[in-house]
Design a protein around this motif. Structure first.
Motif, PDB file in Angstrom:
ATOM      1  N   ALA A   1      25.996  22.346 -11.961  1.00 23.97           N
ATOM      2  CA  ALA A   1      26.312  20.949 -11.644  1.00 23.97           C
ATOM      3  C   ALA A   1      26.436  20.703 -10.143  1.00 23.97           C
ATOM      4  O   ALA A   1      26.305  19.566  -9.693  1.00 23.97           O
ATOM      5  CB  ALA A   1      27.602  20.537 -12.342  1.00 23.97           C
ATOM      6  N   GLU A   2      26.646  21.766  -9.372  1.00 22.83           N
ATOM      7  CA  GLU A   2      26.899  21.630  -7.939  1.00 22.83           C
ATOM      8  C   GLU A   2      25.699  21.958  -7.055  1.00 22.83           C
ATOM      9  O   GLU A   2      25.833  22.004  -5.844  1.00 22.83           O
ATOM     10  CB  GLU A   2      28.074  22.530  -7.547  1.00 22.83           C
ATOM     11  N   THR A   3      24.530  22.214  -7.631  1.00 19.79           N
ATOM     12  CA  THR A   3      23.394  22.656  -6.832  1.00 19.79           C
ATOM     13  C   THR A   3      22.374  21.541  -6.601  1.00 19.79           C
ATOM     14  O   THR A   3      22.297  20.586  -7.378  1.00 19.79           O
ATOM     15  CB  THR A   3      22.692  23.855  -7.501  1.00 19.79           C
ATOM     16  N   LYS A   4      21.592  21.699  -5.551  1.00 17.49           N
ATOM     17  CA  LYS A   4      20.450  20.828  -5.288  1.00 17.49           C
ATOM     18  C   LYS A   4      19.185  21.385  -5.931  1.00 17.49           C
ATOM     19  O   LYS A   4      18.140  20.738  -5.936  1.00 17.49           O
ATOM     20  CB  LYS A   4      20.214  20.700  -3.780  1.00 17.49           C
ATOM     21  N   LEU A   5      19.270  22.606  -6.462  1.00 14.01           N
ATOM     22  CA  LEU A   5      18.103  23.306  -7.006  1.00 14.01           C
ATOM     23  C   LEU A   5      17.871  22.884  -8.460  1.00 14.01           C
ATOM     24  O   LEU A   5      18.231  23.585  -9.392  1.00 14.01           O
ATOM     25  CB  LEU A   5      18.304  24.817  -6.892  1.00 14.01           C
ATOM     26  N   THR A   6      17.257  21.726  -8.643  1.00 15.57           N
ATOM     27  CA  THR A   6      17.033  21.153  -9.971  1.00 15.57           C
ATOM     28  C   THR A   6      15.600  21.419 -10.445  1.00 15.57           C
ATOM     29  O   THR A   6      14.732  21.792  -9.650  1.00 15.57           O
ATOM     30  CB  THR A   6      17.256  19.632  -9.938  1.00 15.57           C
ATOM     31  N   HIS A   7      15.374  21.178 -11.723  1.00 10.46           N
ATOM     32  CA  HIS A   7      14.022  21.370 -12.261  1.00 10.46           C
ATOM     33  C   HIS A   7      13.014  20.470 -11.555  1.00 10.46           C
ATOM     34  O   HIS A   7      11.879  20.869 -11.320  1.00 10.46           O
ATOM     35  CB  HIS A   7      14.002  21.158 -13.786  1.00 10.46           C
ATOM     36  N   LEU A   8      13.419  19.257 -11.204  1.00  9.96           N
ATOM     37  CA  LEU A   8      12.487  18.351 -10.509  1.00  9.96           C
ATOM     38  C   LEU A   8      12.114  18.889  -9.128  1.00  9.96           C
ATOM     39  O   LEU A   8      10.966  18.779  -8.704  1.00  9.96           O
ATOM     40  CB  LEU A   8      13.079  16.948 -10.398  1.00  9.96           C
ATOM     41  N   LEU A   9      13.078  19.479  -8.444  1.00  9.67           N
ATOM     42  CA  LEU A   9      12.790  20.082  -7.143  1.00  9.67           C
ATOM     43  C   LEU A   9      11.804  21.240  -7.309  1.00  9.67           C
ATOM     44  O   LEU A   9      10.832  21.341  -6.565  1.00  9.67           O
ATOM     45  CB  LEU A   9      14.079  20.583  -6.484  1.00  9.67           C
ATOM     46  N   PHE A  10      12.030  22.099  -8.305  1.00  5.01           N
ATOM     47  CA  PHE A  10      11.115  23.208  -8.546  1.00  5.01           C
ATOM     48  C   PHE A  10       9.715  22.696  -8.893  1.00  5.01           C
ATOM     49  O   PHE A  10       8.721  23.207  -8.379  1.00  5.01           O
ATOM     50  CB  PHE A  10      11.633  24.122  -9.670  1.00  5.01           C
ATOM     51  N   GLN A  11       9.632  21.691  -9.743  1.00  3.28           N
ATOM     52  CA  GLN A  11       8.321  21.146 -10.111  1.00  3.28           C
ATOM     53  C   GLN A  11       7.590  20.626  -8.886  1.00  3.28           C
ATOM     54  O   GLN A  11       6.417  20.952  -8.659  1.00  3.28           O
ATOM     55  CB  GLN A  11       8.482  20.030 -11.155  1.00  3.28           C
ATOM     56  N   LYS A  12       8.269  19.812  -8.104  1.00 10.01           N
ATOM     57  CA  LYS A  12       7.634  19.186  -6.936  1.00 10.01           C
ATOM     58  C   LYS A  12       7.262  20.229  -5.882  1.00 10.01           C
ATOM     59  O   LYS A  12       6.124  20.270  -5.416  1.00 10.01           O
ATOM     60  CB  LYS A  12       8.582  18.149  -6.339  1.00 10.01           C
ATOM     61  N   ARG A  13       8.202  21.076  -5.501  1.00  9.34           N
ATOM     62  CA  ARG A  13       7.975  22.002  -4.399  1.00  9.34           C
ATOM     63  C   ARG A  13       7.078  23.182  -4.771  1.00  9.34           C
ATOM     64  O   ARG A  13       6.385  23.716  -3.921  1.00  9.34           O
ATOM     65  CB  ARG A  13       9.305  22.527  -3.861  1.00  9.34           C
ATOM     66  N   LEU A  14       7.112  23.609  -6.046  1.00 13.33           N
ATOM     67  CA  LEU A  14       6.286  24.748  -6.453  1.00 13.33           C
ATOM     68  C   LEU A  14       4.950  24.298  -7.052  1.00 13.33           C
ATOM     69  O   LEU A  14       4.107  25.128  -7.366  1.00 13.33           O
ATOM     70  CB  LEU A  14       7.041  25.639  -7.443  1.00 13.33           C
ATOM     71  N   GLY A  15       4.787  22.989  -7.235  1.00 13.51           N
ATOM     72  CA  GLY A  15       3.517  22.470  -7.724  1.00 13.51           C
ATOM     73  C   GLY A  15       3.225  22.817  -9.178  1.00 13.51           C
ATOM     74  O   GLY A  15       2.064  23.042  -9.530  1.00 13.51           O
ATOM     75  N   VAL A  16       4.265  22.853 -10.011  1.00  8.56           N
ATOM     76  CA  VAL A  16       4.075  23.115 -11.437  1.00  8.56           C
ATOM     77  C   VAL A  16       4.360  21.841 -12.217  1.00  8.56           C
ATOM     78  O   VAL A  16       5.047  20.943 -11.736  1.00  8.56           O
ATOM     79  CB  VAL A  16       4.970  24.276 -11.933  1.00  8.56           C
ATOM     80  N   THR A  17       3.822  21.761 -13.429  1.00  9.95           N
ATOM     81  CA  THR A  17       4.020  20.555 -14.236  1.00  9.95           C
ATOM     82  C   THR A  17       5.314  20.590 -15.035  1.00  9.95           C
ATOM     83  O   THR A  17       5.870  19.544 -15.346  1.00  9.95           O
ATOM     84  CB  THR A  17       2.838  20.333 -15.199  1.00  9.95           C
ATOM     85  N   VAL A  18       5.801  21.795 -15.366  1.00  7.99           N
ATOM     86  CA  VAL A  18       7.052  21.921 -16.115  1.00  7.99           C
ATOM     87  C   VAL A  18       7.887  23.036 -15.506  1.00  7.99           C
ATOM     88  O   VAL A  18       7.377  24.116 -15.219  1.00  7.99           O
ATOM     89  CB  VAL A  18       6.811  22.232 -17.618  1.00  7.99           C
ATOM     90  N   ALA A  19       9.171  22.750 -15.321  1.00  7.51           N
ATOM     91  CA  ALA A  19      10.166  23.740 -14.935  1.00  7.51           C
ATOM     92  C   ALA A  19      11.401  23.481 -15.785  1.00  7.51           C
ATOM     93  O   ALA A  19      11.857  22.338 -15.873  1.00  7.51           O
ATOM     94  CB  ALA A  19      10.512  23.634 -13.451  1.00  7.51           C
ATOM     95  N   THR A  20      11.907  24.508 -16.434  1.00  9.58           N
ATOM     96  CA  THR A  20      13.108  24.356 -17.254  1.00  9.58           C
ATOM     97  C   THR A  20      13.944  25.619 -17.146  1.00  9.58           C
ATOM     98  O   THR A  20      13.405  26.722 -17.175  1.00  9.58           O
ATOM     99  CB  THR A  20      12.765  24.015 -18.723  1.00  9.58           C
ATOM    100  N   ALA A  21      15.237  25.448 -16.980  1.00  7.64           N
ATOM    101  CA  ALA A  21      16.126  26.581 -16.749  1.00  7.64           C
ATOM    102  C   ALA A  21      16.947  26.913 -17.990  1.00  7.64           C
ATOM    103  O   ALA A  21      17.308  26.027 -18.768  1.00  7.64           O
ATOM    104  CB  ALA A  21      17.059  26.279 -15.583  1.00  7.64           C
ATOM    105  N   ARG A  22      17.240  28.207 -18.121  1.00  5.35           N
ATOM    106  CA  ARG A  22      18.147  28.707 -19.154  1.00  5.35           C
ATOM    107  C   ARG A  22      19.098  29.691 -18.482  1.00  5.35           C
ATOM    108  O   ARG A  22      18.682  30.472 -17.630  1.00  5.35           O
ATOM    109  CB  ARG A  22      17.404  29.419 -20.286  1.00  5.35           C
TER     110      ARG A  22
END
Length: 179
Positions: free
Chosen positions: A145-166
């Motif tokens: 809850a306290e991070t800037k490292l979100t799935h949307l950031l990973f998608q945009k910056r890494l150029g992938v269509t889906v990023a999901t964390a577990r």
């Protein structure tokens, strides 16, 4: 028949995109998959299939959820070998002492180390990232809850269509269901 874990992004989180796990199991069974089980309420489904193409299985899940449930949901599929490799690799095991704050961000494509370095530059002090093949290991000592490292950031910056964390607990439980 090979066993797979389907990872749905962003369902049943914060009241968004609610999908009952019974409906998800029925949907996956309706696609012809067998021995379907769900884990938790946040979009983890394990199933057996004669199909071998993980990307095609993920696309099939996305299309079925859109057609039958009216929701656009990004999906990824991984097999037991993928999860076993991820657990065995565990590059953050020496620093991550709380499995509920240790995450694997599953990606729809390979990790570009140069792009990951750009993402890591945005991390708060203490947060750590480590590249895998189609995943990023992440240690968030203050929690997700306290991070800037979100799935949307990973998608945009890494150029992938889906990023999901577990979190690590979920990754290990999914792996156990695939063996």
């Amino acid at each position: 028949m090979k066993r797979y874990a389907g990872l749905l992004r962003g369902i049943n989180v914060g009241g968004n995109k609610k999908i009952a796990m019974a409906d998800l199991r029925k949907l996956v069974e309706g696609l012809g998959h067998e021995d379907v089980k769900t884990l938790l309420q946040s979009g983890n489904v394990v199933f057996g299939s004669a199909k071998a193409d993980q990307a095609a299985l993920a696309a099939e899940l996305e299309r079925a959820i859109e057609a039958e449930l009216g929701m656009s949901v990004g999906c990824l599929v991984r097999d037991g070998a993928d999860l076993a490799r991820i657990i065995a690799h565990d590059p953050l095991g020496d620093v991550a002492d709380n499995p509920s704050r240790k995450f694997v961000v599953f990606l729809s494509g390979p990790v570009d180390p140069a792009k990951l370095a750009e993402v890591e530059a945005l991390a708060k002090p203490g947060e750590r990232l480590a590249a895998g093949e189609r995943e990023v290991h992440m240690w968030l000592p203050d929690g997700a809850a306290e991070t800037k490292l979100t799935h949307l950031l990973f998608q945009k910056r890494l150029g992938v269509t889906v990023a999901t964390a577990r979190n690590w607990n979920t990754v290990t439980k999914l792996s156990a269901l695939l063996t």
